[in-house]
Motif scaffolding. Structure first.
Motif, PDB file in Angstrom:
ATOM      1  N   LEU A 195       0.815  -1.211   0.000  1.00  0.00           N
ATOM      2  CA  LEU A 195       0.000   0.000   0.000  1.00  0.00           C
ATOM      3  C   LEU A 195       0.849   1.261   0.000  1.00  0.00           C
ATOM      4  O   LEU A 195       0.551   2.218  -0.708  1.00  0.00           O
ATOM      5  CB  LEU A 195      -0.929   0.015   1.218  1.00  0.00           C
ATOM      6  N   THR A 196       1.896   1.296   0.797  1.00  0.00           N
ATOM      7  CA  THR A 196       2.690   2.518   0.893  1.00  0.00           C
ATOM      8  C   THR A 196       3.397   2.834  -0.407  1.00  0.00           C
ATOM      9  O   THR A 196       3.635   3.997  -0.710  1.00  0.00           O
ATOM     10  CB  THR A 196       3.745   2.416   2.013  1.00  0.00           C
ATOM     11  N   ARG A 197       3.722   1.832  -1.189  1.00  0.00           N
ATOM     12  CA  ARG A 197       4.401   2.086  -2.457  1.00  0.00           C
ATOM     13  C   ARG A 197       3.517   2.932  -3.375  1.00  0.00           C
ATOM     14  O   ARG A 197       3.974   3.781  -4.104  1.00  0.00           O
ATOM     15  CB  ARG A 197       4.762   0.768  -3.125  1.00  0.00           C
ATOM     16  N   ALA A 198       2.204   2.678  -3.328  1.00  0.00           N
ATOM     17  CA  ALA A 198       1.300   3.356  -4.246  1.00  0.00           C
ATOM     18  C   ALA A 198       0.735   4.651  -3.673  1.00  0.00           C
ATOM     19  O   ALA A 198       0.371   5.541  -4.430  1.00  0.00           O
ATOM     20  CB  ALA A 198       0.155   2.428  -4.615  1.00  0.00           C
ATOM     21  N   THR A 199       0.623   4.774  -2.355  1.00  0.00           N
ATOM     22  CA  THR A 199      -0.138   5.894  -1.801  1.00  0.00           C
ATOM     23  C   THR A 199       0.673   6.859  -0.940  1.00  0.00           C
ATOM     24  O   THR A 199       0.106   7.773  -0.376  1.00  0.00           O
ATOM     25  CB  THR A 199      -1.292   5.349  -0.949  1.00  0.00           C
ATOM     26  N   THR A 200       1.946   6.689  -0.806  1.00  0.00           N
ATOM     27  CA  THR A 200       2.733   7.519   0.095  1.00  0.00           C
ATOM     28  C   THR A 200       3.053   8.859  -0.559  1.00  0.00           C
ATOM     29  O   THR A 200       3.521   8.921  -1.679  1.00  0.00           O
ATOM     30  CB  THR A 200       4.046   6.809   0.463  1.00  0.00           C
ATOM     31  N   SER A 201       2.804   9.914   0.202  1.00  0.00           N
ATOM     32  CA  SER A 201       3.166  11.244  -0.278  1.00  0.00           C
ATOM     33  C   SER A 201       4.283  11.782   0.600  1.00  0.00           C
ATOM     34  O   SER A 201       4.559  11.273   1.680  1.00  0.00           O
ATOM     35  CB  SER A 201       1.952  12.173  -0.231  1.00  0.00           C
ATOM     36  N   SER A 202       4.915  12.846   0.146  1.00  0.00           N
ATOM     37  CA  SER A 202       6.037  13.392   0.912  1.00  0.00           C
ATOM     38  C   SER A 202       5.577  13.963   2.247  1.00  0.00           C
ATOM     39  O   SER A 202       6.288  13.859   3.248  1.00  0.00           O
ATOM     40  CB  SER A 202       6.767  14.457   0.090  1.00  0.00           C
ATOM     41  N   SER A 203       4.383  14.553   2.301  1.00  0.00           N
ATOM     42  CA  SER A 203       3.913  15.106   3.579  1.00  0.00           C
ATOM     43  C   SER A 203       3.607  13.981   4.572  1.00  0.00           C
ATOM     44  O   SER A 203       3.888  14.113   5.763  1.00  0.00           O
ATOM     45  CB  SER A 203       2.674  15.975   3.363  1.00  0.00           C
ATOM     46  N   SER A 204       3.055  12.859   4.093  1.00  0.00           N
ATOM     47  CA  SER A 204       2.779  11.762   5.020  1.00  0.00           C
ATOM     48  C   SER A 204       4.078  11.127   5.496  1.00  0.00           C
ATOM     49  O   SER A 204       4.173  10.678   6.633  1.00  0.00           O
ATOM     50  CB  SER A 204       1.869  10.722   4.368  1.00  0.00           C
ATOM     51  N   ILE A 205       5.090  11.113   4.629  1.00  0.00           N
ATOM     52  CA  ILE A 205       6.389  10.585   5.039  1.00  0.00           C
ATOM     53  C   ILE A 205       6.994  11.468   6.124  1.00  0.00           C
ATOM     54  O   ILE A 205       7.535  10.976   7.119  1.00  0.00           O
ATOM     55  CB  ILE A 205       7.337  10.473   3.830  1.00  0.00           C
ATOM     56  N   ARG A 206       6.879  12.788   5.945  1.00  0.00           N
ATOM     57  CA  ARG A 206       7.404  13.714   6.954  1.00  0.00           C
ATOM     58  C   ARG A 206       6.670  13.537   8.284  1.00  0.00           C
ATOM     59  O   ARG A 206       7.280  13.542   9.355  1.00  0.00           O
ATOM     60  CB  ARG A 206       7.293  15.164   6.472  1.00  0.00           C
TER      61      ARG A 206
END
Length: 191
Positions: free
Chosen positions: A81-92
């Protein structure tokens, strides 16, 4: 021998080559889908490789696809899931949460470390020095016994190795004598 092939043989060979090429294309497609993280399904493989649905269920191909599906199923769902839906703000955000959790864990570790140190200090104070001296004497005596046993075993090992070498020499001599006896017996029969 007739070097010309019949049209049926040519057609059969052509079909075999076409089948091998399609199977190789299916296997390469499966490997590519695995590498890219695309979901491996029988229909998706058939569509991507441009082959019939029948071929992906054929022996030798079906097992390869099932193995790939098993590999994907063993991956954590979060990773897919994270491969397809991860954004830079959610990573931060995740990074900040992780840092806060690390900080809290460090504080908890330091507190627990202090508790353990105090507990060990109390235990050491309770142990009398006489008990410690007795224990040290026991350990020293045990060490000497083990050292003596080690020396004895090493001596036995050396003796066994010496006897083994002697036995190997005896076996080599017996073999040599046996060869000579066989040769002389063969020569005596020939004469």
């Amino acid at each position: 021998m007739n070097s010309r092939r019949k049209p049926a043989e040519v057609l059969a060979e052509s079909r075999r080559q076409d089948s091998r090429a399609k199977r190789q294309r299916v296997l390469a497609t499966v490997d590519q889908m695995l590498a890219q993280g695309d979901p491996v399904t029988f229909a998706a493989v058939a569509r991507t490789a441009r082959v019939s649905n029948w071929l992906v269920y054929a022996d030798g191909v079906r097992e390869h696809i099932e193995k790939a599906r098993g590999q994907q199923a063993s991956r954590p769902a979060q990773e897919r899931l994270t491969r397809a839906t991860t954004s830079s703000s959610s990573i931060r955000t995740d990074l900040e949460l992780a840092r806060a959790e690390i900080q809290a864990l460090r504080q908890e570790r330091d507190q627990l470390k202090g508790v353990v140190q105090r507990s060990l200090g109390q235990q050491l104070e309770q142990v009398a020095s006489k008990d410690l001296v007795t224990r040290i004497d026991e350990l020293t005596r045990h060490k000497h016994e083990l050292t003596a046993r080690l020396n004895q075993v090493q001596g036995e090992n050396s003796e066994l190795q010496r006897r083994l070498r002697e036995s190997e020499d005896d076996v080599a001599a017996v073999r040599s004598n046996l060869r000579r006896m066989i040769r002389s017996g063969v020569q005596a029969e020939v004469s």
